[in-house]
Design an enzyme around this catalytic site. Structure first.
Site, PDB file in Angstrom:
ATOM      1  N   LYS A 163       5.669   4.138   3.836  1.00 47.76           N
ATOM      2  CA  LYS A 163       4.277   3.793   3.548  1.00 47.76           C
ATOM      3  C   LYS A 163       3.323   4.949   3.823  1.00 47.76           C
ATOM      4  O   LYS A 163       2.216   4.994   3.292  1.00 47.76           O
ATOM      5  CB  LYS A 163       3.881   2.552   4.325  1.00 47.76           C
ATOM      6  CG  LYS A 163       4.791   1.390   3.959  1.00 47.76           C
ATOM      7  CD  LYS A 163       4.112   0.094   3.942  1.00 47.76           C
ATOM      8  CE  LYS A 163       4.934  -1.018   3.311  1.00 47.76           C
ATOM      9  NZ  LYS A 163       6.352  -1.086   3.681  1.00 47.76           N
TER      10      LYS A 163
HETATM   11  C1  LIG Z   1       7.267  -1.766   2.968  1.00 48.71           C
HETATM   12  C2  LIG Z   1       8.693  -1.466   3.138  1.00 48.71           C
HETATM   13  C3  LIG Z   1       9.630  -1.842   2.178  1.00 48.71           C
HETATM   14  C4  LIG Z   1       9.259  -2.620   0.932  1.00 48.71           C
HETATM   15  O1  LIG Z   1       8.436  -1.894   0.049  1.00 48.71           O
HETATM   16  P1  LIG Z   1       7.554  -2.656  -1.021  1.00 48.71           P
HETATM   17  O2  LIG Z   1       6.730  -1.630  -1.680  1.00 48.71           O
HETATM   18  O3  LIG Z   1       6.704  -3.632  -0.250  1.00 48.71           O
HETATM   19  O4  LIG Z   1       8.482  -3.348  -1.946  1.00 48.71           O
HETATM   20  C5  LIG Z   1      10.957  -1.494   2.392  1.00 48.71           C
HETATM   21  N1  LIG Z   1      11.337  -0.842   3.504  1.00 48.71           N
HETATM   22  C6  LIG Z   1      10.462  -0.475   4.457  1.00 48.71           C
HETATM   23  C7  LIG Z   1      10.952   0.249   5.657  1.00 48.71           C
HETATM   24  C8  LIG Z   1       9.105  -0.744   4.297  1.00 48.71           C
HETATM   25  O5  LIG Z   1       8.237  -0.373   5.239  1.00 48.71           O
END
Ligand SMILES: *Cc1c(COP(=O)(O)O)cnc(C)c1O
Length: 491
Positions: free
Chosen positions: A111
């Protein structure tokens, strides 16, 4: 100049800057750029470009009302030494596939890629005297990355809600040690979907907006915000570029991506890249036991009326994948009336059904599998034993699905997106690698796994131990609105 519209009403038209400012449309739809295929990137020119170069090209196309200067400054200040890898998202060959490591940012999860850039863009979005309170519901990683990205941003506040008991020790410590003058953190009684639904309501609350007055607005840092989604398109192109530069493919060859999925932002960005000309054979969605999307692929029914599981991949514990709405928009031929109908069904009955044509259109580009908690641990253990590569539980979920879909005779490269450092979810990783459940604290587990595997933990995680933390606030769902109002008025 191309304008953004709403997935639920094609009469909406506004520039990217306003779309970022608002977060999502007043009709509750998400902002989308019609006909993304009209803004291609030339894949023959990728070789030799830096991550930042590619980012500038993607943003120039999809955020057309930003000046080149604004884009350059935002990109250069977001992707600098705060990432502990000069490639930002390095691609590594593991066994018979590749891992795209997206966890080299300050909070050690993918993120950061979106949430380091969004705050920089936001600075060019606010008019004189405008102030904005960013609201975020998090299953763990968004909150830490949003707090880190927005802390001390001018004229901006950041408020994060997370489910009490629903995030890992490392995530909670990260959030409780951000220390910005503009950061607010509250744990709530409920799960992620409850928190996200309430945040959406608050963002749509016309009465609240009036109470806050003209100069203070509310917006979102969840991946429903295009300012966070679009930066994620970049690493798909950059992964492809790395394969070219490593001599593994030539420009034009197809590749597969497998993506651990929750809110569907990450994998949707891959679809945007495909629409912009990246030669993608298949995008493979990996769910955990909250496998609403995997079931959808069986019969076209999206149904969230089912038990909610707290899994060892908590950032994917989601039943309403917000960005799925954007996929339906593009795959239905940008049919906003249909989307309006489907989303209204979802809100009132917890489910919707698409027809066979729409399902077939989705299956042209996507496949979907899922992974249980037991399998996650097995995958971490097996891949480590076989190759020495250590994965986090979310990535392991993806690895299981890579295996499910592997075609032995195909020479199309498989790229697995790795979404977090294994040290961020140390309890599960420790159990998988050491073969035992242990009561020792997280730091001791991290040190034990480091010793065992030789895989070093990010400094940013090790520094959390012994760090001073602040207490978060604790709220019921019903107290969230007033909390937001109070904090926004203090801006
Ligand atoms: C947010 C997240 C996901 C999922 O990603 P999306 O964009 O919400 O589908 C998968 N793995 C981790 C470690 C995340 O932080």
């Amino acid at each position: 100049m191309p304008q953004y519209t709403s997935t639920r009403n094609h009469q909406v038209a506004l520039p990217a800057k306003r779309a970022i400012f608002q977060g999502f449309s007043k009709d509750k739809g998400l902002f989308v750029l019609p006909e993304i295929q009209k803004y291609p990137l030339d894949i023959n020119q990728l070789s030799g470009l830096s991550y930042q170069d590619i980012a500038k090209q993607v943003l120039t196309r999809l955020l057309p009302d930003f000046t080149q200067d604004e884009i350059n400054q935002s990109v250069d200040s977001a992707y600098d030494q705060t990432f502990d890898s000069p490639e930002i998202a390095p691609l590594k060959a593991v066994d018979s596939f590749y891992v795209l490591e997206l966890f080299h940012g300050p909070t050690s999860a993918f993120k950061d890629v979106g949430l380091q850039l969004l705050p920089k863009l936001m600075q060019y979005v606010l008019d004189d005297q405008e102030k904005v309170m960013i609201l975020t519901a998090t299953s763990g990683d968004t909150g830490t990355a949003a707090l880190n990205g927005f802390k001390d941003n001018a004229n901006t506040g950041i408020t994060v809600f997370y489910p009490n008991g629903g995030v890992s020790f490392v995530q909670e410590t990260q959030m409780r040690s951000t220390f910005g003058h503009n950061t607010n953190l509250a744990s709530i009684e409920g799960n992620f979907d409850d928190a996200q639904t309430k945040v959406k309501q608050i963002l749509n609350d016309a009465q609240l907006s009036q109470e806050l007055g003209d100069k203070i607005s509310l917006s979102s840092a969840n991946s429903i915000n295009i300012g966070r989604l679009i930066p994620q398109v970049v690493y798909y192109f950059n992964a492809y570029k790395q394969l070219i530069d490593q001599g593994k493919i030539k420009a034009g060859d197809k590749v597969n991506f497998t993506v651990p999925t929750g809110n569907f932002g990450d994998v949707l960005a891959g679809y945007y890249a495909k629409l912009m000309g990246l030669p993608v054979n298949r995008l493979i969605i990996a769910c955990n036991e909250n496998n609403v999307i995997a079931d959808f692929f069986e019969n076209g029914e999206y149904n969230r009326n089912r038990p909610f599981f707290k899994t060892v991949a908590p950032s994917m514990d989601i039943q309403i994948s917000s960005n799925f709405e954007r996929l339906l928009y593009y795959k239905s031929g940008e049919d906003t009336e249909l989307i309006q109908q489907l989303m209204s069904d979802l809100e009132t009955t917890g489910q919707f059904q698409v027809d066979a044509d729409l399902l077939a259109a989705i299956k042209q580009d996507f496949a979907c599998g899922f992974c249980t908690d037991e399998e996650i641990k097995e995958m971490i253990h097996d891949l480590y034993e076989e190759t020495g590569y250590l994965m986090d539980p979310h990535t392991a979920c993806g690895y299981k699905v890579v295996r499910d879909f592997e075609e032995p005779d195909s020479d199309i490269p498989n790229i697995l997106l790795s979404t977090a450092s294994p040290y961020k979810f140390i309890d599960t990783v420790y159990e998988a690698v050491m073969g035992e459940v242990s009561e020792v604290d997280a730091m001791q587990k991290i040190m034990a796994v480091e010793r065992q595997t030789g895989f070093t933990a990010p400094d940013a995680i090790k520094e959390l131990f012994g760090i001073q933390t602040t207490e978060q606030d604790s709220l019921s769902i019903n107290e969230m609105r007033d909390y937001v109002k109070t904090k926004a008025k203090e801006l």
